[in-house]
Motif scaffolding. Structure first.
Motif, PDB file in Angstrom:
ATOM      1  N   PHE A  20       0.843  -1.194   0.000  1.00 40.24           N
ATOM      2  CA  PHE A  20       0.000   0.000   0.000  1.00 40.24           C
ATOM      3  C   PHE A  20       0.880   1.248   0.000  1.00 40.24           C
ATOM      4  CE2 PHE A  20      -2.578  -3.231   2.066  1.00 40.24           C
ATOM      5  CZ  PHE A  20      -3.822  -3.037   1.477  1.00 40.24           C
ATOM      6  N   GLY A  21       0.488   2.240  -0.802  1.00 39.09           N
ATOM      7  CA  GLY A  21       1.206   3.509  -0.832  1.00 39.09           C
ATOM      8  C   GLY A  21       0.230   4.631  -1.119  1.00 39.09           C
ATOM      9  N   GLU A  22       0.706   5.871  -0.971  1.00 40.11           N
ATOM     10  CA  GLU A  22      -0.199   6.997  -1.206  1.00 40.11           C
ATOM     11  C   GLU A  22       0.255   7.915  -2.320  1.00 40.11           C
ATOM     12  OE1 GLU A  22      -0.665   9.275   2.362  1.00 40.11           O
ATOM     13  OE2 GLU A  22       1.467   9.207   2.811  1.00 40.11           O
ATOM     14  N   ARG A  23       1.341   7.572  -2.976  1.00 42.91           N
ATOM     15  CA  ARG A  23       1.755   8.330  -4.162  1.00 42.91           C
ATOM     16  C   ARG A  23       2.343   7.344  -5.156  1.00 42.91           C
ATOM     17  NH1 ARG A  23       5.092   9.685  -0.028  1.00 42.91           N
ATOM     18  NH2 ARG A  23       7.251   9.062  -0.184  1.00 42.91           N
ATOM     19  N   PRO A  79       5.209   3.628   2.504  1.00 47.46           N
ATOM     20  CA  PRO A  79       4.512   2.426   2.043  1.00 47.46           C
ATOM     21  C   PRO A  79       4.424   1.373   3.150  1.00 47.46           C
ATOM     22  CG  PRO A  79       6.671   2.621   0.994  1.00 47.46           C
ATOM     23  CD  PRO A  79       6.503   3.810   1.873  1.00 47.46           C
ATOM     24  N   GLN A  80       3.420   0.519   3.036  1.00 45.82           N
ATOM     25  CA  GLN A  80       3.194  -0.557   3.994  1.00 45.82           C
ATOM     26  C   GLN A  80       2.939  -1.839   3.211  1.00 45.82           C
ATOM     27  OE1 GLN A  80       3.569   0.187   7.200  1.00 45.82           O
ATOM     28  NE2 GLN A  80       3.306  -1.896   7.844  1.00 45.82           N
ATOM     29  N   ILE A  81       3.566  -2.928   3.625  1.00 48.31           N
ATOM     30  CA  ILE A  81       3.424  -4.206   2.924  1.00 48.31           C
ATOM     31  C   ILE A  81       2.735  -5.201   3.851  1.00 48.31           C
ATOM     32  CG2 ILE A  81       4.626  -6.045   1.684  1.00 48.31           C
ATOM     33  CD1 ILE A  81       7.057  -4.065   1.557  1.00 48.31           C
ATOM     34  N   LEU A  82       1.690  -5.856   3.335  1.00 55.69           N
ATOM     35  CA  LEU A  82       0.995  -6.898   4.083  1.00 55.69           C
ATOM     36  C   LEU A  82       1.146  -8.213   3.338  1.00 55.69           C
ATOM     37  CD1 LEU A  82      -0.264  -4.367   5.388  1.00 55.69           C
ATOM     38  CD2 LEU A  82      -2.438  -5.520   5.356  1.00 55.69           C
ATOM     39  N   VAL A  83       1.368  -9.279   4.084  1.00 58.11           N
ATOM     40  CA  VAL A  83       1.446 -10.620   3.516  1.00 58.11           C
ATOM     41  C   VAL A  83       0.213 -11.374   3.995  1.00 58.11           C
ATOM     42  CG1 VAL A  83       2.775 -12.763   3.382  1.00 58.11           C
ATOM     43  CG2 VAL A  83       3.971 -10.567   3.559  1.00 58.11           C
ATOM     44  N   PHE A  84      -0.522 -11.939   3.041  1.00 54.52           N
ATOM     45  CA  PHE A  84      -1.752 -12.678   3.346  1.00 54.52           C
ATOM     46  C   PHE A  84      -1.567 -14.168   3.073  1.00 54.52           C
ATOM     47  CE2 PHE A  84      -3.291  -8.445   2.412  1.00 54.52           C
ATOM     48  CZ  PHE A  84      -4.389  -8.276   3.235  1.00 54.52           C
ATOM     49  N   GLN A  85      -2.183 -14.988   3.906  1.00 55.91           N
ATOM     50  CA  GLN A  85      -2.329 -16.414   3.647  1.00 55.91           C
ATOM     51  C   GLN A  85      -3.643 -16.836   4.295  1.00 55.91           C
ATOM     52  OE1 GLN A  85       0.721 -19.052   5.173  1.00 55.91           O
ATOM     53  NE2 GLN A  85       0.303 -20.502   3.528  1.00 55.91           N
ATOM     54  N   ASP A  86      -4.415 -17.636   3.587  1.00 57.36           N
ATOM     55  CA  ASP A  86      -5.742 -18.064   4.069  1.00 57.36           C
ATOM     56  C   ASP A  86      -6.596 -16.865   4.471  1.00 57.36           C
ATOM     57  OD1 ASP A  86      -5.235 -20.810   3.742  1.00 57.36           O
ATOM     58  OD2 ASP A  86      -4.191 -20.879   5.659  1.00 57.36           O
ATOM     59  N   ASN A  87      -6.547 -15.801   3.669  1.00 57.94           N
ATOM     60  CA  ASN A  87      -7.324 -14.582   3.875  1.00 57.94           C
ATOM     61  C   ASN A  87      -7.023 -13.873   5.199  1.00 57.94           C
ATOM     62  OD1 ASN A  87      -8.506 -14.855   1.391  1.00 57.94           O
ATOM     63  ND2 ASN A  87     -10.314 -15.891   2.180  1.00 57.94           N
ATOM     64  N   GLU A  88      -5.863 -14.125   5.767  1.00 58.61           N
ATOM     65  CA  GLU A  88      -5.441 -13.480   7.005  1.00 58.61           C
ATOM     66  C   GLU A  88      -4.099 -12.793   6.785  1.00 58.61           C
ATOM     67  OE1 GLU A  88      -7.100 -13.514   9.982  1.00 58.61           O
ATOM     68  OE2 GLU A  88      -8.731 -14.661   9.082  1.00 58.61           O
ATOM     69  N   GLU A 126       9.282  -2.409   5.398  1.00 62.44           N
ATOM     70  CA  GLU A 126      10.569  -2.718   4.774  1.00 62.44           C
ATOM     71  C   GLU A 126      10.493  -3.975   3.924  1.00 62.44           C
ATOM     72  OE1 GLU A 126      13.210  -0.744   4.861  1.00 62.44           O
ATOM     73  OE2 GLU A 126      11.994   0.630   6.069  1.00 62.44           O
ATOM     74  N   PRO A 127      10.795  -3.855   2.621  1.00 65.82           N
ATOM     75  CA  PRO A 127      10.775  -5.050   1.762  1.00 65.82           C
ATOM     76  C   PRO A 127      11.638  -6.192   2.301  1.00 65.82           C
ATOM     77  CG  PRO A 127      10.960  -3.090   0.414  1.00 65.82           C
ATOM     78  CD  PRO A 127      11.103  -2.647   1.845  1.00 65.82           C
ATOM     79  N   GLN A 128      12.797  -5.874   2.866  1.00 63.97           N
ATOM     80  CA  GLN A 128      13.696  -6.934   3.354  1.00 63.97           C
ATOM     81  C   GLN A 128      13.073  -7.730   4.500  1.00 63.97           C
ATOM     82  OE1 GLN A 128      16.530  -7.809   1.635  1.00 63.97           O
ATOM     83  NE2 GLN A 128      16.261  -9.613   2.919  1.00 63.97           N
TER      84      GLN A 128
END
Length: 130
Positions: free
Chosen positions: A45-48, A101-110, A117-119
């Motif tokens: 997710f990002g805003e620009r 930016p914010q990164i979320l990882v999903f598995q089984d809709n959770e 941080e990408p790393q």
């Protein structure tokens, strides 16, 4: 009179359930290209407009991970969401996003991992076995 009140109340409840703050609906929307339940999806997710270096770091890390460690079950669902352009849902409120930016990882809709941080995401997925 009571019948009209009941119908009006049910309509309000139905409309509220379809709102922009529904976690299940937002998750389904984000993961609509997912092929199987256990599959891992990464949503940034990002805003620009996306900073090339940031996206490149995540993509390079995922490519390396898929080619060397996760050959059997690679991470193929990666979605970039500009929260200013995608007004389908109030992602900030739904996923409690405080900064970008914010990164979320999903598995089984959770959500199973969250970081800016990408790393951190790569390190987490490197250790995660399905």
């Amino acid at each position: 009179m009571m019948k009209k009140t009941l119908i009006a109340l049910l309509l309000v409840i139905f409309i509220a359930g379809c709102g922009k703050n529904n976690v299940e609906r937002a998750t389904e929307h984000l993961l609509r290209t997912q092929h199987s339940e256990n599959e891992i999806s990464v949503v940034m997710f990002g805003e620009r407009d996306w900073e090339e270096d940031y996206v490149r770091e995540l993509q390079t890390g995922l490519d390396d991970l898929n080619n060397n460690i996760r050959r059997e079950n690679p991470v193929t669902n990666v979605t970039l969401v500009n929260v200013n352009d995608d007004r389908n849902y109030n992602y900030e409120k739904i996923f409690n996003l405080k900064s970008y930016p914010q990164i979320l990882v999903f598995q089984d809709n959770e959500v199973i991992m969250e970081s800016s941080e990408p790393q951190d995401i790569i390190d987490f997925l490197e250790k995660k076995d399905d």
